[in-house]
Design a protein around this motif. Sequence first.
Motif, short mmCIF file in Angstrom:
data_model
loop_
_atom_site.label_atom_id
_atom_site.label_comp_id
_atom_site.label_asym_id
_atom_site.label_seq_id
_atom_site.Cartn_x
_atom_site.Cartn_y
_atom_site.Cartn_z
N ASP A 1 -2.05 -4.06 5.99
CA ASP A 1 -3.50 -4.09 5.94
C ASP A 1 -3.88 -4.28 4.47
O ASP A 1 -3.49 -3.47 3.62
CB ASP A 1 -4.06 -2.77 6.47
N ARG A 2 -4.62 -5.31 4.16
CA ARG A 2 -4.88 -5.65 2.76
C ARG A 2 -5.70 -4.60 2.03
O ARG A 2 -5.68 -4.53 0.81
CB ARG A 2 -5.57 -7.01 2.67
N ARG A 3 -6.42 -3.78 2.76
CA ARG A 3 -7.20 -2.73 2.11
C ARG A 3 -6.37 -1.47 1.89
O ARG A 3 -6.37 -0.89 0.80
CB ARG A 3 -8.44 -2.39 2.94
N SER A 4 -5.66 -1.05 2.91
CA SER A 4 -4.92 0.21 2.81
C SER A 4 -3.50 0.02 2.30
O SER A 4 -2.85 1.00 1.91
CB SER A 4 -4.86 0.89 4.19
N ASP B 1 -1.81 0.33 -7.18
CA ASP B 1 -2.79 0.32 -6.08
C ASP B 1 -2.22 1.03 -4.85
O ASP B 1 -2.95 1.77 -4.16
CB ASP B 1 -3.16 -1.12 -5.73
N GLN C 1 -3.65 4.28 -2.56
CA GLN C 1 -3.86 4.23 -1.12
C GLN C 1 -3.03 5.29 -0.39
O GLN C 1 -3.48 5.87 0.61
CB GLN C 1 -3.52 2.84 -0.58
N LYS D 1 -4.85 8.57 -0.74
CA LYS D 1 -6.02 8.63 0.17
C LYS D 1 -5.57 8.91 1.61
O LYS D 1 -6.18 9.72 2.31
CB LYS D 1 -6.78 7.30 0.11
#
Length: 478
Positions: free
Chosen positions: A425-428, A458, A462, A465
């Motif tokens: 997933d490119r966001r997470s 990055d 993640q 989070k």
Amino acid sequence: MAERMLQFVRLSQQTPDKRSAEARRQDFGEIYQRFSAERASAQASRCSQCGVPFCSIHCPLNQHIPDWLKLTAEGRLEEAYEVNAATNTFPEICGRVCPQDRLCEGNCVIEKGFDSVTIGAVEKYITDTAWEQGWVKPPTPTREVAHSVGIVGAGPAGLAAAERLRRRGWQVTVYDRYDRVGGLMIYGIPNFKLEKEVVLRRHAQYAEGGIEFVLNCQIGRDITLAELRAKHDAVLIATGVYKARDIGGPGANLGGIVPALDYLTASNRQGLGDAVPDFESGALNAAGKKVVVIGGGDTAMDCVRTAIRQGAESVTCLYRRDKANMPGSMREVSNAEEEGVRFAWLCAPEGFEGEGHVSAVRAVRMHLGLPDATGRQQVEPIPGSAFAEPADLVIKALGFDPEDLPTLFGEPGLTVSRWGTLTVDRRSMMTNLPGVFAAGDIVRGASLVVWGIRDGRDAADQIEKYVAAKSAPAMAAE
């Protein structure tokens, strides 16, 4: 703004002095001399302190480059280091191996007309000084937390994530199948670009800071991915890409045709003092041989320049496009030319000649045609232009692809793209397996050290989070 800035109008660009090509050919020592304090300050003062710093924009880490250049110009080196290190986990490595001519320096506002600021050399000077002065500290957290992460791969992405999470108090374990930390930084990049001590001292420092390293550990053989997931709150896969792209054609299986990484690893291991039978036998040693390297990227430049230092009789680089279209750093091409490498531009291999062992590369001359859908000019063979390039050793430097990780890890549920890279997933930055993240080349494909650092940092954010969100209901219930 300090009066000492914007000096590009009176000071010309000066790069660190280079050792002579003749001297460089004799050893694997770094080719650039170190900046003096005076020259580093003077070159940093050339920065225009522009309102929109394109150097920062075009750095994958978005470093605050004008800020630490200004601090260097003012002699405030410890502050310059702190600003530099805030956004870059390994500035001493990026200052050495980043293709600055394609990134920060290539986009410097004063480049047109005044030549860019020598950003990479100043960054190297700042961090080398920081190590000497003891300003570089182990990643010791102010408080420990109970969360743990297992990181697979001790290359740039894995180490950047490890450092970031450890500073925040996480319990960090890094697993790597090799016997040293660093990935391609230790076994792929030659000493004349990156001395191994620069990498090894980071390993020692991180171990001192509480990061645990489990080396010679193959996931899927020594421990399963399922066991890692059970042991840690999260897992990060940062294995890089190591599968060499191959080339077919008649004679492709002849002896003396070797992958670039095998060749570079043998050279680097020999330099580290390891016993390397294939180097000693001559199979992965260019001494006295006619060497042909196929490819045009930075790995190809590492190979041709290594062969020169090993005492090759001749070294030729075959590349199917012209010099302007080479993907590698132009500085590396220039250094190779100075050291005696011959470039055969617009030449593509068709096959190999020899009886049991390669004796020549059969190639054809090319010309650039119309642009394709990407805008890049296509290459087309010139009829009747075939020729044979004599060779005792052929090194294939055609790039790298991912290994089959689902099979290698014994985890068929791990999804990959059509290129074999891990799907996230490119966001997470999480794979299809809950709590399993991926970063670096294994996601984006073969790329630069600086992009690995960016991805690792990055991914660490993640992971933090994800674990915080997962832990919140349990904490609320208590």
